[in-house]
Design an enzyme around this catalytic site. Sequence first.
Site, PDB file in Angstrom:
ATOM      1  N   ARG A 179       0.847  -1.185   0.000  1.00  0.00           N
ATOM      2  CA  ARG A 179       0.000   0.000   0.000  1.00  0.00           C
ATOM      3  C   ARG A 179       0.887   1.242   0.000  1.00  0.00           C
ATOM      4  O   ARG A 179       2.054   1.194   0.354  1.00  0.00           O
ATOM      5  CB  ARG A 179      -0.877   0.031   1.252  1.00  0.00           C
ATOM      6  CG  ARG A 179      -2.041  -0.976   1.224  1.00  0.00           C
ATOM      7  CD  ARG A 179      -2.827  -0.846   2.514  1.00  0.00           C
ATOM      8  NE  ARG A 179      -3.987  -1.726   2.550  1.00  0.00           N
ATOM      9  CZ  ARG A 179      -5.193  -1.392   2.103  1.00  0.00           C
ATOM     10  NH1 ARG A 179      -5.390  -0.198   1.577  1.00  0.00           N
ATOM     11  NH2 ARG A 179      -6.203  -2.248   2.189  1.00  0.00           N
ATOM     12  N   GLU A 237      19.466 -17.036  22.074  1.00  0.00           N
ATOM     13  CA  GLU A 237      19.578 -15.669  21.583  1.00  0.00           C
ATOM     14  C   GLU A 237      19.890 -14.729  22.738  1.00  0.00           C
ATOM     15  O   GLU A 237      19.379 -14.905  23.844  1.00  0.00           O
ATOM     16  CB  GLU A 237      18.275 -15.217  20.920  1.00  0.00           C
ATOM     17  CG  GLU A 237      17.864 -16.045  19.705  1.00  0.00           C
ATOM     18  CD  GLU A 237      16.567 -15.550  19.106  1.00  0.00           C
ATOM     19  OE1 GLU A 237      16.632 -14.707  18.186  1.00  0.00           O
ATOM     20  OE2 GLU A 237      15.497 -15.982  19.563  1.00  0.00           O
ATOM     21  N   ASP A 292       7.103 -19.973  17.749  1.00  0.00           N
ATOM     22  CA  ASP A 292       8.062 -19.269  16.904  1.00  0.00           C
ATOM     23  C   ASP A 292       9.215 -20.151  16.459  1.00  0.00           C
ATOM     24  O   ASP A 292       9.731 -19.988  15.352  1.00  0.00           O
ATOM     25  CB  ASP A 292       8.603 -18.053  17.669  1.00  0.00           C
ATOM     26  CG  ASP A 292       9.408 -17.112  16.797  1.00  0.00           C
ATOM     27  OD1 ASP A 292       9.060 -16.944  15.622  1.00  0.00           O
ATOM     28  OD2 ASP A 292      10.383 -16.527  17.306  1.00  0.00           O
ATOM     29  N   HIS A 349      11.986 -24.321  13.008  1.00  0.00           N
ATOM     30  CA  HIS A 349      13.445 -24.385  13.111  1.00  0.00           C
ATOM     31  C   HIS A 349      13.956 -25.676  13.742  1.00  0.00           C
ATOM     32  O   HIS A 349      14.687 -26.450  13.122  1.00  0.00           O
ATOM     33  CB  HIS A 349      13.967 -23.207  13.941  1.00  0.00           C
ATOM     34  CG  HIS A 349      13.655 -21.873  13.359  1.00  0.00           C
ATOM     35  ND1 HIS A 349      13.524 -21.637  12.006  1.00  0.00           N
ATOM     36  CD2 HIS A 349      13.459 -20.670  13.959  1.00  0.00           C
ATOM     37  CE1 HIS A 349      13.265 -20.364  11.805  1.00  0.00           C
ATOM     38  NE2 HIS A 349      13.209 -19.756  12.965  1.00  0.00           N
ATOM     39  N   LYS A 369      15.250 -16.426  24.657  1.00  0.00           N
ATOM     40  CA  LYS A 369      15.728 -15.067  24.436  1.00  0.00           C
ATOM     41  C   LYS A 369      16.375 -14.522  25.703  1.00  0.00           C
ATOM     42  O   LYS A 369      16.121 -15.004  26.805  1.00  0.00           O
ATOM     43  CB  LYS A 369      14.563 -14.171  24.000  1.00  0.00           C
ATOM     44  CG  LYS A 369      14.030 -14.511  22.612  1.00  0.00           C
ATOM     45  CD  LYS A 369      12.988 -13.528  22.158  1.00  0.00           C
ATOM     46  CE  LYS A 369      12.558 -13.810  20.721  1.00  0.00           C
ATOM     47  NZ  LYS A 369      13.667 -13.629  19.754  1.00  0.00           N
TER      48      LYS A 369
END
Length: 511
Positions: free
Chosen positions: A64, A242, A261, A266, A362
């Site tokens: 857009r 991470e 996730d 993965h 994380k």
Amino acid sequence: MDRTCRARMVAAPPRRAPRPADPCALVLFGATGDLTHRLVIPALYNLSRTNALPESFALIGVARGRTTTQAWRDDLRGSLEKYIGGAIDETAWRRLADRMRFFPGDLSDPGFYEALRGQLDAMPETRGNAIFYLAVAAQLFCTVTQNLSAAHLLDQPLDEEGVQKHWRRIVIEKPFGHDLASARDLNARLQKIVSEDQIFRIDHFLGKDTVRSIMAFRFGNGLFEPIWNRDRIDHVQITAAETVGVETRGKFYEQTGALRDMLPNHLLTLMSMVAMEAPVRFDAPNILAKKAEVLAAIPEVAPDCAVRGQYGPGEVLGRAKQRYRDEPNVAQDSGVETYVAMRLEIDNWRWAGVPFYLRTGKHLAKRLTEIAIRFKPAPSTPFRDCVDEMRPNWLHLRIAPDEGISLRFEIKRPGPAMDLASVRMEFRYDDWFPKEPNIGYETLIHDVMTGDQTLFMRGDMVEQTWRIVQPVLDAWAEDADVPAYASGGAGPEQADALLAREGRRWLPIEA
């Protein structure tokens, strides 16, 4: 004692050239989004830099807005250096930029797709071949695909001799559903519109050289394949740690969490590559069939074999970090996990009784993605006078950040006494081969252009991965209690207990 022995280079034949990509147009939906800036355009730039783009190639950016082609190019050029991590080769960039054009439109408007077909028809140099890359929100996958189909943009007609005139392919970014039911629904809806061989479900993990060399390492060496089984392997640990938190992705993460996730795509895909049987040929149908067999043989994970956690305040790499619940767009009472650990098994002849431990999180102490294989120790009887217990051998397949392979083994320490010491023999890609620009998407995008689905997920494989973790999702939906862990550590203590009850320990995650 632990010292490293570097592998030495030996003579190697010249590198085989990759299969040339067909002339094509790549229609990039979500052309102004974060994914385009971070991954897609840097990968296309690197393909241009290595002369791997087709001779006749066009990139159509769809989004857009009223931006112009030149403004779109300038915006992407402005962020490119940040994501490639170095100076820009202006010749390579210009080669790509000259083939880029912006085409604004409303993805829910059927008229837009008719106009898009006109754009593609006006590019005879691409020979009618087109890739539709859906770098958009998951809820738009079916909307865009249905509109492409209605405008006959996914047709692959045959000529009078029955030869396909051109090909059309769709690239879909994860998540491929958010549970088993939604994955089945997404597959059913897509497969009513396009055939499975037109769908490329992309996962950047699978573009890493170490991931792709797992099969070469296993099946190309007579040394390792005979011991790659339950007789010699004690267990396997797969880690994706991470140091970053959710950063600006709080809104997305609140709907997703670490399990959705990372696990179904993965980590379970990595597990299937480690555990698969040898294919008859190294082509997509045979390799995918073997990976699918592994996933089908993994029983559903019992909730007591899974641990979750959510990061609290702490220090990561010397910097203070806030807790997850204080991140932007995150609820103060959020029960979303930022860490997951699981114990899985594979119910087949090769792997019966060998546990696979998977973990991801994380705000951990170190960025690390690796597969660690612990072999059963040798009998200690010959060394009973010099060691209390034989140390096991470890094989590490390191995917990030320093791609390579290492093997830990025992040797005699110099001196008159029979004294054993652990040493590590290590191979690093950067030591052996010239470093080439790579963020993980280059190979995958090139494979889409050549029609090679080896590194992509089939629909049935996606459903199997969700089947495996569905009991855990169901149990966690009924329980809002998520243990906290300190940022900068190795995760919640419950994860240690998951292995300790079987007399095992995680390998340390240390900065």
